[in-house]
Design a protein around this motif. Structure first.
Motif, PDB file in Angstrom:
ATOM      1  N   TRP A 579       0.837  -1.208   0.000  1.00  0.00           N
ATOM      2  CA  TRP A 579       0.000   0.000   0.000  1.00  0.00           C
ATOM      3  C   TRP A 579       0.872   1.258   0.000  1.00  0.00           C
ATOM      4  CZ3 TRP A 579      -2.723  -3.214  -1.779  1.00  0.00           C
ATOM      5  CH2 TRP A 579      -3.456  -4.202  -1.133  1.00  0.00           C
ATOM      6  N   LEU A 607      -6.656   4.688   7.155  1.00  0.00           N
ATOM      7  CA  LEU A 607      -6.004   3.397   7.372  1.00  0.00           C
ATOM      8  C   LEU A 607      -6.258   2.930   8.792  1.00  0.00           C
ATOM      9  CD1 LEU A 607      -2.125   3.891   7.726  1.00  0.00           C
ATOM     10  CD2 LEU A 607      -3.753   5.722   8.020  1.00  0.00           C
ATOM     11  N   THR A 611      -2.053  -0.704  10.642  1.00  0.00           N
ATOM     12  CA  THR A 611      -1.353  -0.542   9.365  1.00  0.00           C
ATOM     13  C   THR A 611      -0.144   0.356   9.577  1.00  0.00           C
ATOM     14  OG1 THR A 611      -3.452  -0.761   8.196  1.00  0.00           O
ATOM     15  CG2 THR A 611      -1.624   0.187   6.960  1.00  0.00           C
ATOM     16  N   ASN A 615       2.966   4.599   5.875  1.00  0.00           N
ATOM     17  CA  ASN A 615       1.952   5.217   5.023  1.00  0.00           C
ATOM     18  C   ASN A 615       1.526   6.574   5.573  1.00  0.00           C
ATOM     19  OD1 ASN A 615       1.090   3.011   2.926  1.00  0.00           O
ATOM     20  ND2 ASN A 615       1.338   1.943   4.874  1.00  0.00           N
ATOM     21  N   GLY A 691      -7.190   6.841  -0.611  1.00  0.00           N
ATOM     22  CA  GLY A 691      -6.871   5.447  -0.309  1.00  0.00           C
ATOM     23  C   GLY A 691      -7.435   5.048   1.038  1.00  0.00           C
ATOM     24  N   MET A 693      -6.918   1.627   3.489  1.00  0.00           N
ATOM     25  CA  MET A 693      -6.050   0.444   3.489  1.00  0.00           C
ATOM     26  C   MET A 693      -5.947  -0.168   4.876  1.00  0.00           C
ATOM     27  SD  MET A 693      -2.392   2.507   3.147  1.00  0.00           S
ATOM     28  CE  MET A 693      -2.855   3.217   1.572  1.00  0.00           C
ATOM     29  N   PHE A 699      -7.625  -3.105   0.338  1.00  0.00           N
ATOM     30  CA  PHE A 699      -7.390  -1.771  -0.202  1.00  0.00           C
ATOM     31  C   PHE A 699      -8.571  -1.335  -1.062  1.00  0.00           C
ATOM     32  CE2 PHE A 699      -5.954   1.149  -3.514  1.00  0.00           C
ATOM     33  CZ  PHE A 699      -5.227   2.083  -2.786  1.00  0.00           C
ATOM     34  N   LYS A 721     -13.062  -3.479   0.686  1.00  0.00           N
ATOM     35  CA  LYS A 721     -11.815  -3.824   0.011  1.00  0.00           C
ATOM     36  C   LYS A 721     -12.072  -4.594  -1.283  1.00  0.00           C
ATOM     37  CE  LYS A 721     -11.124  -7.475   3.498  1.00  0.00           C
ATOM     38  NZ  LYS A 721     -12.067  -6.973   4.528  1.00  0.00           N
ATOM     39  N   ALA A 726      -6.862  -3.909  -6.376  1.00  0.00           N
ATOM     40  CA  ALA A 726      -5.488  -3.782  -5.901  1.00  0.00           C
ATOM     41  C   ALA A 726      -4.517  -4.513  -6.819  1.00  0.00           C
ATOM     42  CB  ALA A 726      -5.383  -4.325  -4.480  1.00  0.00           C
TER      43      ALA A 726
END
Length: 904
Positions: A579, A607, A611, A615, A691, A693, A699, A721, A726
């Protein structure tokens, strides 16, 4: 009739006075538990008979292990009859006792014998004992005596009665309580209703599941309210249907899909018949489909077709092993239902649904014209029964596969990729594995339609076949493995299968993509540069199945074997890294095209809190806001919706799910926000999601505020998701990397980890147990015991004396929303930490370990994040990677040792 009263007051009964409290194996505590059970049954409308002896003294029958039923006299113990009392002759009254049905009396005896034995041996705790004692026999008796069950499912009770008989015979033969344990696990509770619906085991053993596959969903095996079966699905659907009819405006349309799970199509058709009978218009997939096509179809509308359904259902257990199935619920915009709406649906409708509420069309062919529409491709699937509509499929078959495919391709950033791939002397070479599941058509089609010409389908061992037994994964008892594309062992399976399908071609293959059975998760196997292969020693091998030349199972290598094997030339790319690559690539391409991030002040990332913060830092570097939520796409979608609706001010100052402005409701219960952990750089201008994730390989990209509550976000994809989505986006990044003389692995190092604004992040993850869950009621206790130990170490963390794997703990916190308190009622010494217990290893709180329990299964998750702020060069990066990997493994080993949770 029943009795009411209080446990206060006289306790002297004839039984206790004459024989003492333990003569028949009945202690005072057990008698009081029986009394509580009677009172609880009365509240549920389950009324046990009251009798009178020759002297007119009223009594109820209590069970004593191994000694039959014993009398408990009411008036002598301070109880009186409540409700309306109807006198009946003794001969008629006798006919109402469990003794009139020897099978039920055997069940009552066997269930209590098992529970007592398990409690005395400390395999279950007092709370589990009391709950199971209260509900197991009552549920069994209720289901076996319900006449409507026979009308709907004529084979259902045969399987249950056979299971009771076998359990009795096994116990009498001295074989123990294993079969009674299975019955307890099937009947001790209603299957747990979680964020996305229900999920659980279909049966208690492999033979029963094979029978479901061979004989159909009505095979007479042991079924109960705590297993996934046809009756549970019908009761759940009856509740959903009634809930929808009570809404204003009332629900009218439903999308129903299924994947490759055993009995998926038959279960989908069964519940379709129920919704049709309830007057719903049903949109039914004609073959196993990816979950994201269901979430796409629900809000779908264009000039030619409009679905705009109110609810969607997918029959699937996602990545769980072959024993499981489930019932995924989605609302009108394709996301999961909000917690408040989901709880209302369950508590007010599903929970109270009874077999008498189930009404079915006798067949799909009876559906009124226009009420049954099929979803699929541009032509009918060979061998599929279209309920007599074969001659007019142009009117009742929507090509949703193409609609979804065309929508996904809109997010592709390289419109001339097909031309570039055709001209290239070394185009991107892709392997793809469907894991026996529903991505088998969608993913290869997407890849080929955008221009990837070298896509090799992995078929060895039936991996391309729709087979819910998942024969390429171990199904031996206590060794069941999951078809999870995020599991390194699954990566070993697909690489081994690729090499058998295409001998000698793996080294020339750039990436291998895998999607799980419902294709909502995506995993990616990539090549490792030679100078870093020592960081990825070979940990698993494929051990051939002696009973088959097609299948082999993954087993761990011993330490000695690891030393003998050369390291792997490939690795399963963690979703955190995948991601981060997608985020970096899409932001980089935008900046490259426009010179800056367009409307950067409006963009944000969503997110989950497990995660990687890699990111988070990457997003902030580009000026993108960040919302961190609790685990699951229900939380990701809910948080994104709040941002769309201008509610940023209600979440912007959250830290660890709490703030000084938390409502009194949450503050008094010491609970966190229901779906948001914290925010970074968020203000009222943020409105476009670039996004969503999560660490567990999920994702999507949700876009901007939708036109209404029944649509996808503007310029956004589905609100759950999508592994097919993805897969395509990751393949695009891989193609760009290859054109620029590099690889995905090298891109992460050079563009992300060597960036001083981001730094190096190493994230490790392990489930416990390694596969499936701790089984049944005894597994419930095991999970709670481990959590109690973790909570003990949480207290110790503040003393400054706690180390995990030799690493000092600086602080700790508990994330608790209370969403599973109905399953795990809070007590003075235990409150279920549903979003985890986190231990920090630095003052900045970037390095941490999270112990997170599953709320709907007996399993735990261990998440570790470690970082190094600045890395000087590639050689230094390799050194730091090795150091952090070693440190992370020590922490993982250390927490398992502290919690007494060895890898099993």
């Amino acid at each position: 009739m029943s009795f009411v009263g209080s446990l206060d007051g006289p306790k002297k009964s004839e039984l206790l006075a004459k024989h003492g409290p333990d003569c028949f194996g009945v202690s005072r505590e057990e008698l009081e538990a029986e009394i509580r059970s009677y009172r609880a049954n009365e509240q549920q409308g389950i009324v046990d008979p009251v009798f009178a002896d020759a002297d007119g003294r009223r009594f109820v029958l209590f069970h004593a292990p191994g000694k039959g039923s014993q009398r408990f006299y009411l008036e002598e113990n301070g109880y009186s009859l409540g409700g309306s009392v109807q006198e009946v002759p003794a001969s008629e009254a006798a006919a109402t006792t469990e003794d009139s049905d020897p099978l039920l009396e055997s069940a009552r005896t066997g269930i209590l014998d098992y529970l007592t034995d398990a409690k005395n041996a400390e395999r279950i705790d007092e709370q589990l004992f009391n709950i199971a004692r209260q509900h197991t026999f009552a549920n069994l008796k209720k289901w076996l005596q319900d006449p409507y069950v026979d009308e709907i499912l004529p084979n259902f009770k045969d399987g249950v009665r056979t299971a009771v008989e076998k359990a009795k015979q096994a116990a009498e033969a001295g074989e123990g309580f294993k079969r009674w344990e299975q019955i307890v696990n099937a009947y001790r509770q209603e299957i747990r209703f979680g964020t996305g619906g229900i999920r659980g085991m279909m049966a208690v053993d492999r033979d029963s599941i094979v029978r479901l596959k061979e004989e159909g969903i009505d095979a007479p095996i042991l079924k109960g309210p705590n297993t996934i079966n046809d009756l549970v699905f019908l009761l759940t659907s009856a509740g959903v249907a009634k809930y929808g009819r009570q809404r204003q405006p009332a629900f009218q349309k439903i999308v129903i899909g299924y994947d490759s799970r055993i009995g998926g199509r038959n279960l989908a058709e069964l519940i379709a018949r129920l919704f049709l009978k309830e007057g719903y218009q049903v949109f039914l997939f004609d073959e196993p489909c990816p979950y994201p096509e269901v979430t796409f179809a629900i809000p779908y509308a264009d000039a030619g077709h409009e679905i705009k359904a109110d609810v969607g259902i997918l029959i699937s257990a996602s990545h769980n092993d072959y024993r499981y199935n489930g019932y995924k619920l989605s609302c009108a915009n394709g996301s999961q239902f909000d917690p408040e709406e989901r709880d209302a649906m369950y508590n007010q409708y599903i929970k109270d649904a009874e077999p008498k509420d189930i009404q079915l069309l006798s067949s799909l062919a009876e559906a009124p014209e226009g009420q049954l529409i099929f979803l699929g491709g541009d032509k009918p699937v060979e061998g599929v029964d279209y309920a007599g509509r074969e001659d007019r499929l142009d009117q009742c078959l929507i090509d949703i596969h193409t609609k979804h495919c065309e929508h996904v391709k809109k997010f592709f950033l390289t419109p001339d990729l097909a031309e570039r791939q055709q001209k290239s002397s070394d185009p991107l070479r892709i392997g793809y594995c469907a894991f026996h599941g529903a991505g088998r058509i969608a993913v290869p089609r997407l890849l080929r339609e955008v221009g990837f010409t070298d896509v090799k389908i992995i078929k060895h061992g039936g991996l391309f076949d729709l087979n819910g037994l998942f024969p390429s994964f171990n199904s031996n008892p206590d060794q069941e493995q999951q078809p999870d594309p995020g599991d390194p062992r699954a990566a070993e399976i697909i690489v081994n299968a690729f090499e058998r399908d295409y001998p000698g071609e793996f080294e020339n293959t750039d990436i291998v993509i895998g999607t799980d059975p419902d294709a909502d998760r995506c995993g990616l196997v990539v090549k490792v540069p030679e100078n870093q292969r020592h960081l990825y020693p070979k940990r698993y091998k494929i051990e051939d199945d002696p009973n088959s030349d097609k299948y082999g199972f993954v087993v761990p290598l011993s330490e000695a074997e690891q030393k003998q094997h050369p390291p792997n030339s490939y690795v399963l790319l963690p979703a955190d890294d995948a991601w981060a690559l997608l985020l970096w690539y899409r932001l980089m391409r935008e900046k490259e095209k426009y010179g800056e991030i367009q409307d950067g002040e409006k963009k944000f990332l969503t997110l989950s809190h497990t995660t990687s913060d890699c990111n988070t830092r990457l997003a902030r570097k580009y000026g993108v806001g960040v919302v961190r939520t609790w685990v699951g796409f229900a939380s990701l979608a809910a948080a994104t919706r709040d941002v769309w609706e201008g509610k940023v001010d209600t979440i912007a100052d959250l830290a660890g799910g709490r703030s000084t402005d938390m409502t009194r409701e949450y503050a008094q219960k010491q609970l966190c926000h229901p779906f948001v952990c914290d925010c970074l750089g968020m203000d009222g201008n943020r409105s476009f999601n670039i996004g969503a994730m999560e660490q567990s390989n999920g994702f999507s990209l949700l876009g901007g505020p939708p036109p209404d509550g029944r649509s996808l976000g503007r310029d956004g994809h589905v609100r759950d998701k999508d592994g097919t989505f993805a897969a395509l986006l990751l393949a695009e990044v891989a193609a760009w990397a290859k054109e620029n003389g590099t690889t995905l692995f090298e891109l992460i190092d050079r563009k992300i980890y060597l960036d001083p604004d981001v730094g190096l992040f190493v994230n490790l993850y392990e489930p416990d147990p390694m596969d499936g869950e701790y089984p049944g009621i005894e597994g419930d206790r095991q999970k709670k015991v481990i959590l109690r130990r973790a909570l003990g170490y949480f207290q110790l963390a503040f003393s400054g004396d706690l180390e995990i794997g030799g690493v000092p703990v600086t602080s700790a916190c508990i994330y608790r929303t209370g969403k599973y308190d109905a399953i795990y009622p809070p007590t003075y010494d235990f409150q279920f930490p549903d979003e985890g217990i986190r231990f920090f290893f630095d003052e900045e709180k970037v390095d941490h370990l999270t112990i997170r329990p599953s709320g709907t299964g007996n399993a735990l998750r261990f998440h570790i994040q470690l970082h190094r702020d600045k890395v000087e060069n590639e050689q230094h990066l390799i050194v730091e990677k090795e150091r952090l990997h070693k440190k992370g493994r020590a922490i993982m080993d250390g927490i398992r040792e502290l919690l007494k949770a060895p890898r099993t």
